[in-house]
Design a protein around this motif. Structure first.
Motif, PDB file in Angstrom:
ATOM      1  N   PRO A  90      31.389 -32.912 -17.892  1.00 25.41           N
ATOM      2  CA  PRO A  90      30.885 -33.866 -16.906  1.00 25.41           C
ATOM      3  C   PRO A  90      30.955 -33.252 -15.506  1.00 25.41           C
ATOM      4  O   PRO A  90      31.840 -32.441 -15.228  1.00 25.41           O
ATOM      5  N   ILE A  91      30.004 -33.604 -14.661  1.00 28.16           N
ATOM      6  CA  ILE A  91      30.040 -33.204 -13.256  1.00 28.16           C
ATOM      7  C   ILE A  91      30.536 -34.415 -12.482  1.00 28.16           C
ATOM      8  O   ILE A  91      29.900 -35.471 -12.512  1.00 28.16           O
ATOM      9  N   PRO A  92      31.703 -34.297 -11.835  1.00 30.27           N
ATOM     10  CA  PRO A  92      32.317 -35.456 -11.193  1.00 30.27           C
ATOM     11  C   PRO A  92      31.587 -35.899  -9.935  1.00 30.27           C
ATOM     12  O   PRO A  92      30.965 -35.085  -9.252  1.00 30.27           O
ATOM     13  N   GLY A  93      31.669 -37.203  -9.646  1.00 26.50           N
ATOM     14  CA  GLY A  93      31.094 -37.772  -8.433  1.00 26.50           C
ATOM     15  C   GLY A  93      32.024 -37.559  -7.255  1.00 26.50           C
ATOM     16  O   GLY A  93      33.015 -36.843  -7.383  1.00 26.50           O
ATOM     17  N   PRO A  94      31.760 -38.190  -6.122  1.00 29.92           N
ATOM     18  CA  PRO A  94      30.672 -39.148  -5.890  1.00 29.92           C
ATOM     19  C   PRO A  94      29.304 -38.461  -5.939  1.00 29.92           C
ATOM     20  O   PRO A  94      29.167 -37.328  -5.502  1.00 29.92           O
ATOM     21  N   TYR A  95      28.325 -39.178  -6.505  1.00 31.53           N
ATOM     22  CA  TYR A  95      27.007 -38.594  -6.708  1.00 31.53           C
ATOM     23  C   TYR A  95      26.153 -38.735  -5.465  1.00 31.53           C
ATOM     24  O   TYR A  95      26.057 -39.810  -4.879  1.00 31.53           O
ATOM     25  N   GLN A  96      25.557 -37.627  -5.077  1.00 34.02           N
ATOM     26  CA  GLN A  96      24.702 -37.575  -3.902  1.00 34.02           C
ATOM     27  C   GLN A  96      23.428 -36.839  -4.250  1.00 34.02           C
ATOM     28  O   GLN A  96      23.317 -36.240  -5.318  1.00 34.02           O
ATOM     29  N   THR A  97      22.463 -36.856  -3.323  1.00 38.47           N
ATOM     30  CA  THR A  97      21.199 -36.160  -3.540  1.00 38.47           C
ATOM     31  C   THR A  97      21.406 -34.650  -3.634  1.00 38.47           C
ATOM     32  O   THR A  97      20.766 -33.978  -4.419  1.00 38.47           O
ATOM     33  N   ARG A  98      22.348 -34.135  -2.821  1.00 36.80           N
ATOM     34  CA  ARG A  98      22.691 -32.705  -2.882  1.00 36.80           C
ATOM     35  C   ARG A  98      24.144 -32.593  -3.313  1.00 36.80           C
ATOM     36  O   ARG A  98      24.993 -33.281  -2.772  1.00 36.80           O
ATOM     37  N   MET A  99      24.394 -31.706  -4.275  1.00 40.83           N
ATOM     38  CA  MET A  99      25.768 -31.552  -4.769  1.00 40.83           C
ATOM     39  C   MET A  99      26.100 -30.093  -5.035  1.00 40.83           C
ATOM     40  O   MET A  99      25.238 -29.316  -5.426  1.00 40.83           O
ATOM     41  N   THR A 100      27.382 -29.757  -4.864  1.00 43.81           N
ATOM     42  CA  THR A 100      27.896 -28.441  -5.224  1.00 43.81           C
ATOM     43  C   THR A 100      29.250 -28.634  -5.885  1.00 43.81           C
ATOM     44  O   THR A 100      29.907 -29.651  -5.679  1.00 43.81           O
ATOM     45  N   GLY A 101      29.652 -27.669  -6.685  1.00 41.40           N
ATOM     46  CA  GLY A 101      30.951 -27.738  -7.331  1.00 41.40           C
ATOM     47  C   GLY A 101      31.114 -26.595  -8.320  1.00 41.40           C
ATOM     48  O   GLY A 101      30.225 -25.756  -8.456  1.00 41.40           O
ATOM     49  N   THR A 102      32.234 -26.592  -9.011  1.00 39.58           N
ATOM     50  CA  THR A 102      32.518 -25.539  -9.986  1.00 39.58           C
ATOM     51  C   THR A 102      33.106 -26.155 -11.248  1.00 39.58           C
ATOM     52  O   THR A 102      33.987 -27.008 -11.168  1.00 39.58           O
ATOM     53  N   LEU A 103      32.600 -25.715 -12.395  1.00 37.03           N
ATOM     54  CA  LEU A 103      33.114 -26.143 -13.701  1.00 37.03           C
ATOM     55  C   LEU A 103      33.804 -24.962 -14.365  1.00 37.03           C
ATOM     56  O   LEU A 103      33.360 -23.824 -14.227  1.00 37.03           O
ATOM     57  N   THR A 104      34.870 -25.231 -15.120  1.00 33.98           N
ATOM     58  CA  THR A 104      35.524 -24.198 -15.925  1.00 33.98           C
ATOM     59  C   THR A 104      35.063 -24.373 -17.365  1.00 33.98           C
ATOM     60  O   THR A 104      35.105 -25.477 -17.906  1.00 33.98           O
ATOM     61  N   LEU A 105      34.596 -23.295 -17.971  1.00 33.24           N
ATOM     62  CA  LEU A 105      34.025 -23.330 -19.317  1.00 33.24           C
ATOM     63  C   LEU A 105      34.861 -22.511 -20.290  1.00 33.24           C
ATOM     64  O   LEU A 105      35.669 -21.682 -19.886  1.00 33.24           O
ATOM     65  N   THR A 106      34.622 -22.724 -21.581  1.00 27.31           N
ATOM     66  CA  THR A 106      35.228 -21.873 -22.603  1.00 27.31           C
ATOM     67  C   THR A 106      34.348 -20.634 -22.778  1.00 27.31           C
ATOM     68  O   THR A 106      33.202 -20.606 -22.322  1.00 27.31           O
ATOM     69  N   ALA A 107      34.859 -19.628 -23.470  1.00 28.24           N
ATOM     70  CA  ALA A 107      34.091 -18.401 -23.707  1.00 28.24           C
ATOM     71  C   ALA A 107      32.803 -18.699 -24.474  1.00 28.24           C
ATOM     72  O   ALA A 107      31.754 -18.126 -24.184  1.00 28.24           O
ATOM     73  N   ASP A 108      32.858 -19.614 -25.450  1.00 30.84           N
ATOM     74  CA  ASP A 108      31.653 -19.970 -26.213  1.00 30.84           C
ATOM     75  C   ASP A 108      30.630 -20.678 -25.335  1.00 30.84           C
ATOM     76  O   ASP A 108      29.428 -20.450 -25.450  1.00 30.84           O
ATOM     77  N   GLN A 109      31.103 -21.557 -24.439  1.00 32.14           N
ATOM     78  CA  GLN A 109      30.186 -22.252 -23.533  1.00 32.14           C
ATOM     79  C   GLN A 109      29.521 -21.269 -22.586  1.00 32.14           C
ATOM     80  O   GLN A 109      28.330 -21.392 -22.291  1.00 32.14           O
ATOM     81  N   VAL A 110      30.267 -20.266 -22.131  1.00 31.64           N
ATOM     82  CA  VAL A 110      29.703 -19.231 -21.263  1.00 31.64           C
ATOM     83  C   VAL A 110      28.562 -18.519 -21.993  1.00 31.64           C
ATOM     84  O   VAL A 110      27.501 -18.265 -21.417  1.00 31.64           O
TER      85      VAL A 110
END
Length: 149
Positions: A90-110
């Motif tokens: 999931p990409i956390p809110g608060p939700y806006q028209t423009r957004m930036t952030g970083t997610l941490t993934l598993t090796a398989d997801q990468v």
């Protein structure tokens, strides 16, 4: 005082040379397109930087033209364009028209993201299963043959 500066410079020099040479950052991007019967002309796109050493995906996106405010955003996969898939993260809110952030993934997801099998999905009240989708693909897709001799 000089000794302290020398030790600091030495420590900084060691930390820089300790970085793995295999660190790779891949740039991905995709335009938002309507899905699940959404007919509003969606504007905007998503771009992301995939760090294959840290297994992180730093995203930046902008959307425009949705039927209402976004109430959920997810990274989905693995799926090719036009196919639906489950939520990777999931990409956390608060939700806006423009957004930036970083997610941490598993090796398989990468691996799925690298293969172009992930997408950012914007959910609205009118389209709870997703109104707009941006398939993340690399700039190198389809250009590998040019590198061969």
């Amino acid at each position: 005082m000089r000794t302290g500066l020398f030790v600091t410079a030495l420590a900084l020099g060691l930390s820089v040379t300790a970085l793995p040479a295999s660190a790779e950052t891949i740039h991905l991007f995709g335009p938002f397109k309507g899905e699940h019967g959404a007919t509003s002309p969606i504007k905007g796109s998503a771009s992301a930087m995939l760090d294959t050493t840290k297994n992180t995906l730093s995203y930046r996106f902008e959307d425009n033209g949705l039927t209402g405010p976004v109430n959920a955003i997810h990274l989905h996969g693995p799926a090719a364009e036009g196919e639906d898939a489950g939520v990777i993260a999931p990409i956390p809110g608060p939700y806006q028209t423009r957004m930036t952030g970083t997610l941490t993934l598993t090796a398989d997801q990468v691996k799925d993201v690298l293969a172009g099998k992930s997408y950012i999905n914007l959910h609205t009240e009118k389209f709870p299963s997703g109104e707009a989708r941006a398939q993340l693909t690399t700039e190198l897709t389809g250009h590998k043959h040019h590198m061969e001799h």
